[in-house]
Motif scaffolding. Structure first.
Motif, PDB file in Angstrom:
ATOM      1  N   TYR A 228       8.414  14.527 -10.738  1.00  0.00           N
ATOM      2  CA  TYR A 228       6.984  14.849 -10.835  1.00  0.00           C
ATOM      3  C   TYR A 228       6.249  14.365  -9.590  1.00  0.00           C
ATOM      4  O   TYR A 228       5.376  15.063  -9.060  1.00  0.00           O
ATOM      5  CB  TYR A 228       6.368  14.222 -12.084  1.00  0.00           C
ATOM      6  N   PHE A 229       6.611  13.180  -9.105  1.00  0.00           N
ATOM      7  CA  PHE A 229       6.019  12.703  -7.851  1.00  0.00           C
ATOM      8  C   PHE A 229       6.256  13.711  -6.737  1.00  0.00           C
ATOM      9  O   PHE A 229       5.348  14.044  -5.972  1.00  0.00           O
ATOM     10  CB  PHE A 229       6.621  11.351  -7.460  1.00  0.00           C
ATOM     11  N   ALA A 230       7.492  14.208  -6.628  1.00  0.00           N
ATOM     12  CA  ALA A 230       7.820  15.139  -5.546  1.00  0.00           C
ATOM     13  C   ALA A 230       7.047  16.444  -5.683  1.00  0.00           C
ATOM     14  O   ALA A 230       6.527  16.972  -4.692  1.00  0.00           O
ATOM     15  CB  ALA A 230       9.326  15.415  -5.540  1.00  0.00           C
ATOM     16  N   ARG A 231       6.949  16.976  -6.885  1.00  0.00           N
ATOM     17  CA  ARG A 231       6.235  18.240  -7.079  1.00  0.00           C
ATOM     18  C   ARG A 231       4.760  18.101  -6.745  1.00  0.00           C
ATOM     19  O   ARG A 231       4.167  18.968  -6.085  1.00  0.00           O
ATOM     20  CB  ARG A 231       6.408  18.736  -8.520  1.00  0.00           C
ATOM     21  N   LEU A 232       4.154  17.012  -7.206  1.00  0.00           N
ATOM     22  CA  LEU A 232       2.725  16.833  -6.960  1.00  0.00           C
ATOM     23  C   LEU A 232       2.450  16.563  -5.485  1.00  0.00           C
ATOM     24  O   LEU A 232       1.503  17.118  -4.901  1.00  0.00           O
ATOM     25  CB  LEU A 232       2.201  15.683  -7.821  1.00  0.00           C
ATOM     26  N   THR A 233       3.256  15.741  -4.851  1.00  0.00           N
ATOM     27  CA  THR A 233       3.058  15.442  -3.433  1.00  0.00           C
ATOM     28  C   THR A 233       3.230  16.692  -2.582  1.00  0.00           C
ATOM     29  O   THR A 233       2.445  16.949  -1.653  1.00  0.00           O
ATOM     30  CB  THR A 233       4.028  14.337  -2.984  1.00  0.00           C
ATOM     31  N   ALA A 234       4.252  17.488  -2.894  1.00  0.00           N
ATOM     32  CA  ALA A 234       4.476  18.724  -2.134  1.00  0.00           C
ATOM     33  C   ALA A 234       3.353  19.720  -2.313  1.00  0.00           C
ATOM     34  O   ALA A 234       3.112  20.568  -1.449  1.00  0.00           O
ATOM     35  CB  ALA A 234       5.805  19.349  -2.560  1.00  0.00           C
ATOM     36  N   ALA A 235       2.626  19.634  -3.441  1.00  0.00           N
ATOM     37  CA  ALA A 235       1.550  20.589  -3.734  1.00  0.00           C
ATOM     38  C   ALA A 235       0.251  20.261  -3.023  1.00  0.00           C
ATOM     39  O   ALA A 235      -0.649  21.118  -2.957  1.00  0.00           O
ATOM     40  CB  ALA A 235       1.303  20.637  -5.248  1.00  0.00           C
ATOM     41  N   ILE A 236       0.110  19.063  -2.492  1.00  0.00           N
ATOM     42  CA  ILE A 236      -1.177  18.632  -1.951  1.00  0.00           C
ATOM     43  C   ILE A 236      -1.681  19.518  -0.815  1.00  0.00           C
ATOM     44  O   ILE A 236      -2.858  19.914  -0.821  1.00  0.00           O
ATOM     45  CB  ILE A 236      -1.094  17.144  -1.546  1.00  0.00           C
ATOM     46  N   PRO A 237      -0.885  19.873   0.184  1.00  0.00           N
ATOM     47  CA  PRO A 237      -1.438  20.685   1.277  1.00  0.00           C
ATOM     48  C   PRO A 237      -2.035  22.011   0.804  1.00  0.00           C
ATOM     49  O   PRO A 237      -3.023  22.487   1.375  1.00  0.00           O
ATOM     50  CB  PRO A 237      -0.230  20.907   2.189  1.00  0.00           C
ATOM     51  N   GLU A 238      -1.445  22.626  -0.232  1.00  0.00           N
ATOM     52  CA  GLU A 238      -1.936  23.915  -0.710  1.00  0.00           C
ATOM     53  C   GLU A 238      -3.066  23.776  -1.716  1.00  0.00           C
ATOM     54  O   GLU A 238      -3.959  24.625  -1.788  1.00  0.00           O
ATOM     55  CB  GLU A 238      -0.782  24.702  -1.360  1.00  0.00           C
ATOM     56  N   HIS A 239      -3.040  22.729  -2.507  1.00  0.00           N
ATOM     57  CA  HIS A 239      -3.937  22.667  -3.664  1.00  0.00           C
ATOM     58  C   HIS A 239      -4.959  21.543  -3.595  1.00  0.00           C
ATOM     59  O   HIS A 239      -5.704  21.331  -4.553  1.00  0.00           O
ATOM     60  CB  HIS A 239      -3.107  22.544  -4.937  1.00  0.00           C
ATOM     61  N   ASP A 240      -4.993  20.842  -2.498  1.00  0.00           N
ATOM     62  CA  ASP A 240      -6.045  19.838  -2.266  1.00  0.00           C
ATOM     63  C   ASP A 240      -6.675  20.165  -0.919  1.00  0.00           C
ATOM     64  O   ASP A 240      -6.276  19.627   0.109  1.00  0.00           O
ATOM     65  CB  ASP A 240      -5.425  18.433  -2.255  1.00  0.00           C
ATOM     66  N   PRO A 241      -7.631  21.106  -0.897  1.00  0.00           N
ATOM     67  CA  PRO A 241      -8.070  21.701   0.372  1.00  0.00           C
ATOM     68  C   PRO A 241      -8.718  20.736   1.345  1.00  0.00           C
ATOM     69  O   PRO A 241      -8.703  20.971   2.553  1.00  0.00           O
ATOM     70  CB  PRO A 241      -9.056  22.780  -0.071  1.00  0.00           C
ATOM     71  N   LYS A 242      -9.274  19.635   0.851  1.00  0.00           N
ATOM     72  CA  LYS A 242      -9.974  18.719   1.756  1.00  0.00           C
ATOM     73  C   LYS A 242      -9.156  17.458   1.985  1.00  0.00           C
ATOM     74  O   LYS A 242      -8.753  16.805   1.025  1.00  0.00           O
ATOM     75  CB  LYS A 242     -11.341  18.347   1.185  1.00  0.00           C
ATOM     76  N   PRO A 243      -8.910  17.098   3.232  1.00  0.00           N
ATOM     77  CA  PRO A 243      -8.230  15.818   3.493  1.00  0.00           C
ATOM     78  C   PRO A 243      -9.141  14.656   3.126  1.00  0.00           C
ATOM     79  O   PRO A 243     -10.326  14.828   2.836  1.00  0.00           O
ATOM     80  CB  PRO A 243      -7.938  15.871   4.989  1.00  0.00           C
ATOM     81  N   GLY A 244      -8.561  13.468   3.162  1.00  0.00           N
ATOM     82  CA  GLY A 244      -9.332  12.266   2.861  1.00  0.00           C
ATOM     83  C   GLY A 244      -9.143  11.766   1.453  1.00  0.00           C
ATOM     84  O   GLY A 244      -9.676  10.713   1.082  1.00  0.00           O
ATOM     85  N   GLY A 245      -8.370  12.501   0.641  1.00  0.00           N
ATOM     86  CA  GLY A 245      -8.190  12.100  -0.746  1.00  0.00           C
ATOM     87  C   GLY A 245      -7.269  10.914  -0.913  1.00  0.00           C
ATOM     88  O   GLY A 245      -6.378  10.663  -0.091  1.00  0.00           O
ATOM     89  N   LEU A 246      -7.509  10.179  -1.996  1.00  0.00           N
ATOM     90  CA  LEU A 246      -6.649   9.077  -2.407  1.00  0.00           C
ATOM     91  C   LEU A 246      -6.190   9.409  -3.823  1.00  0.00           C
ATOM     92  O   LEU A 246      -7.005   9.450  -4.748  1.00  0.00           O
ATOM     93  CB  LEU A 246      -7.399   7.739  -2.398  1.00  0.00           C
ATOM     94  N   HIS A 247      -4.901   9.662  -3.997  1.00  0.00           N
ATOM     95  CA  HIS A 247      -4.403  10.154  -5.275  1.00  0.00           C
ATOM     96  C   HIS A 247      -3.441   9.144  -5.901  1.00  0.00           C
ATOM     97  O   HIS A 247      -2.366   8.885  -5.353  1.00  0.00           O
ATOM     98  CB  HIS A 247      -3.681  11.489  -5.084  1.00  0.00           C
ATOM     99  N   TRP A 248      -3.821   8.609  -7.056  1.00  0.00           N
ATOM    100  CA  TRP A 248      -2.946   7.711  -7.800  1.00  0.00           C
ATOM    101  C   TRP A 248      -2.035   8.558  -8.679  1.00  0.00           C
ATOM    102  O   TRP A 248      -2.489   9.232  -9.597  1.00  0.00           O
ATOM    103  CB  TRP A 248      -3.753   6.721  -8.631  1.00  0.00           C
ATOM    104  N   ILE A 249      -0.741   8.546  -8.358  1.00  0.00           N
ATOM    105  CA  ILE A 249       0.237   9.350  -9.089  1.00  0.00           C
ATOM    106  C   ILE A 249       0.989   8.428 -10.034  1.00  0.00           C
ATOM    107  O   ILE A 249       1.875   7.664  -9.635  1.00  0.00           O
ATOM    108  CB  ILE A 249       1.210  10.061  -8.128  1.00  0.00           C
ATOM    109  N   LEU A 250       0.611   8.476 -11.277  1.00  0.00           N
ATOM    110  CA  LEU A 250       1.241   7.664 -12.304  1.00  0.00           C
ATOM    111  C   LEU A 250       0.930   8.282 -13.658  1.00  0.00           C
ATOM    112  O   LEU A 250       0.058   9.144 -13.776  1.00  0.00           O
ATOM    113  CB  LEU A 250       0.763   6.210 -12.248  1.00  0.00           C
ATOM    114  N   ASP A 251       1.653   7.866 -14.665  1.00  0.00           N
ATOM    115  CA  ASP A 251       1.410   8.365 -16.015  1.00  0.00           C
ATOM    116  C   ASP A 251       0.678   7.292 -16.795  1.00  0.00           C
ATOM    117  O   ASP A 251       1.260   6.255 -17.138  1.00  0.00           O
ATOM    118  CB  ASP A 251       2.734   8.724 -16.696  1.00  0.00           C
ATOM    119  N   ASP A 252      -0.611   7.544 -17.063  1.00  0.00           N
ATOM    120  CA  ASP A 252      -1.384   6.527 -17.776  1.00  0.00           C
ATOM    121  C   ASP A 252      -1.020   6.449 -19.248  1.00  0.00           C
ATOM    122  O   ASP A 252      -1.550   5.614 -19.980  1.00  0.00           O
ATOM    123  CB  ASP A 252      -2.893   6.743 -17.597  1.00  0.00           C
TER     124      ASP A 252
END
Length: 588
Positions: A228-252
């Motif tokens: 899941y980490f790999a899928r979400l990280t790979a998706a960032i360039p296409e699906h997070d259009p603005k740089p500068g984000g801080l993304h906490w990748i974890l399962d709460d």
């Protein structure tokens, strides 16, 4: 090249490479070595390695130590993923800073020279980056205090996070920071390949060395499956259009630590610790007593984290988090199968409830041609050499109370009956030594569910073991305290290391396994038990064949039962002569 992954041979890097390749992206991996290993791993996981280019580099050097030709090859790269870091506790400050701080800045400086750069994604940590406007350089006194309080690894990741964010803003680099929590194995297979941190806690739990937990009932150590980490990280360039984000990748939805440990203890069939020890007390204890790496104590908090921005990216990419409890169980299965990094299992399995015992099963669960039952003091790994010799699938359990399996609440024959109930086939049951007893009793009670029996070195037709091995009070300490070399010599006649014996040795040191093995040895040598099994053999309602070693011959009457003798083999011929045993399962 379309994408570059730095640190591609590490846990995060290789799964990210795999995900990008599966998206048909052309990927370059900047590595210090192990190119063949990475390429083979990618191929083994179903991706096309021809789309992967290996480039030698070194993050601790300016320009990543690339040659001019390699730098030119990577000139048109769009996305740079930096997963490189030294993840190890007990580092000295200089080593940690050189890799994790200087290395991160070298990656950023190099990425800034890429004319078509769309995004630099820097992998940070979930306990860093909480300051929305970090300052860098960090004042010397503050930095010294940080390294004293947090240890070199965590402090260097905190320093690197601030350094990269400040430098990216200054240089105009389109940066996104991802903050993964404790990364566990693949959500479906459990595969990870990393055995520190939380994995060490699971190892202590499994080995019976976890009498208490550090922290409180609300201690929260969030996890994320590596896929899941790999899928979400790979998706960032296409699906997070603005740089500068801080993304906490974890399962709460990760259970609080005490509940997480109870979940895994129940799954593994071991006892969960009932006591909680406050952190200030644990910090005062010697490590030999606490069995806790001091640097990991800073991760034991009740803090929660905002995953909102990462969840938005996941939603835009159509990703859903895998069920965390199932992922934890799969991960624990794989940790045990790989003996926590000591040896990769040739046939990974998992734990299932069978007749009241948490039973470790590997291989084909519903339609096996063969069911392979190990003898004493072994486990299912004893059949590893034979698996590749078989032309059809096999089910390989650890017998109840032995190896990795939990304590039984039923007889072995009842356990075997329930184990084979879901089968859609009439298998050939292959039983080594002491396993001949449940195999014969099952066949006598359920002849319609067995094709035939193959008994390998059936102990009740052979010379009894030495007298001291038939006394549990004497055999138990011998089994639990023997070195791998001594155990190998006793079983195979030579001290050369063997994975099957090393596996058996590791499990004999777990609580209760040696004692239960000794009791089975004593039972197996009772005259009434041996006579009962000879009677069952003579009256067997299914075809039976015996396979024995030349150096461990039969001494009892076998009647009309055919016998195959393997030249030069002893009692444990399934380990020493697997090809010969496999050939005897289906004789012409």
């Amino acid at each position: 090249m379309d994408a570059v992954v730095i640190g591609a041979t590490g846990l995060l890097g290789r799964w990210l490479v795999l995900e990008l390749l599966e998206q048909n992206r052309a990927v370059a991996a900047i590595v210090r070595g192990r190119e063949t290993e990475l390429r083979d791993w990618v191929r083994a996981h179903g991706a096309d390695p021809t789309r992967l280019t290996m480039v030698r580099g070194e993050i601790t050097e300016p320009g990543l130590g690339l040659t001019a030709a390699d730098d030119e090859t990577l000139g048109d790269v769009r996305d740079v993923f930096n997963t490189a870091a030294v993840y190890r506790f007990g580092l000295d400050r200089e080593t940690a800073r050189k890799a994790n701080v200087d290395g991160a800045l070298h990656v950023l400086d190099w990425a800034a020279t890429r004319p078509r750069l769309r995004r630099l994604i820097h992998v940070s940590g979930y306990r860093v980056g909480l300051d929305p406007a970090p300052a860098y350089p960090i004042p010397a006194a503050e930095l010294d205090a940080l390294y004293r309080a947090r240890g070199a690894y965590d402090a260097s990741k905190t320093e690197a996070d601030a350094a990269v964010r400040v430098a990216a803003a200054r240089q105009g680099v389109p940066l996104t920071v991802v903050n993964p929590s404790t990364v566990i194995g693949h959500s479906g297979t459990g595969e990870a390949g990393q055995y520190i941190g939380l994995a060490e806690l699971v190892q202590n739990l499994w080995a019976g060395r976890l009498p208490a937990l550090a922290g409180t009932s609300r201690t929260f150590v969030p996890v994320v499956p590596v896929d899941y980490f790999a899928r979400l990280t790979a998706a960032i360039p296409e699906h997070d259009p603005k740089p500068g984000g801080l993304h906490w990748i974890l399962d709460d939805a990760t259970p609080d630590l005490p509940e997480l440990v109870r979940l895994l203890a129940e799954h593994l069939g071991v006892r969960a610790p009932r006591r909680l020890v406050p952190l200030p007390i644990v910090r005062r204890l010697p490590r030999a007593v606490s069995r806790v790496e001091p640097e990991t104590l800073t991760f034991l908090t009740e803090d929660r984290y905002d995953t909102g921005s990462a969840d938005k990216v996941a939603a835009a990419a159509g990703l859903t988090r895998p069920p965390v409890r199932a992922a934890l169980r799969h991960w624990a299965d794989r940790l045990v199968a790989d003996r926590f990094g000591a040896a990769e299992s040739p046939l990974p399995g998992g734990f299932h409830e069978v007749a009241g015992a948490r039973t470790y099963l590997a291989g084909e669960r519903t339609a096996p041609r063969y069911v392979l039952l190990h003898g004493l003091p072994l486990d299912g790994e004893a059949w590893a050499g034979m698996i590749g010799e078989l032309a059809a699938p096999a089910l390989v359990p650890d017998l109840p109370g032995l190896g990795r399996s939990g304590v039984p609440t039923a007889t072995e024959a009842e356990w075997l009956a329930e184990l084979l109930t879901p089968l859609q086939t009439r298998p050939v049951i292959v039983a080594h030594s002491a396993a001949a007893a449940p195999a014969l009793r099952f066949a006598a009670a359920h002849p319609d569910r067995v094709d035939r029996l193959i008994l390998v070195s059936p102990y009740f037709l052979q010379r009894p073991a030495p007298r001291f091995l038939r006394v549990p009070a004497l055999a138990t300490p011998l089994l639990s305290r023997s070195s791998p070399e001594r155990l190998t010599t006793a079983l195979l006649g030579a001290p050369s290391p063997h994975p099957a014996i090393e596996s058996a040795h590791a499990h004999l040191r777990r609580p209760g396994v040696a004692r239960r093995t000794a009791r089975r040895l004593a039972l197996a040598h009772r005259p009434a038990e041996r006579a009962s099994l000879r009677h069952l053999l003579a009256a067997a309602p299914v075809p039976v064949r015996l396979i024995v070693g030349e150096l461990d011959p039969l001494v009892g009457d076998t009647g009309d039962v055919p016998v195959s003798t393997v030249a030069g083999a002893g009692h444990h011929l399934l380990i020493t002569h697997p090809e010969a045993v496999a050939a005897g399962l289906d004789p012409a």
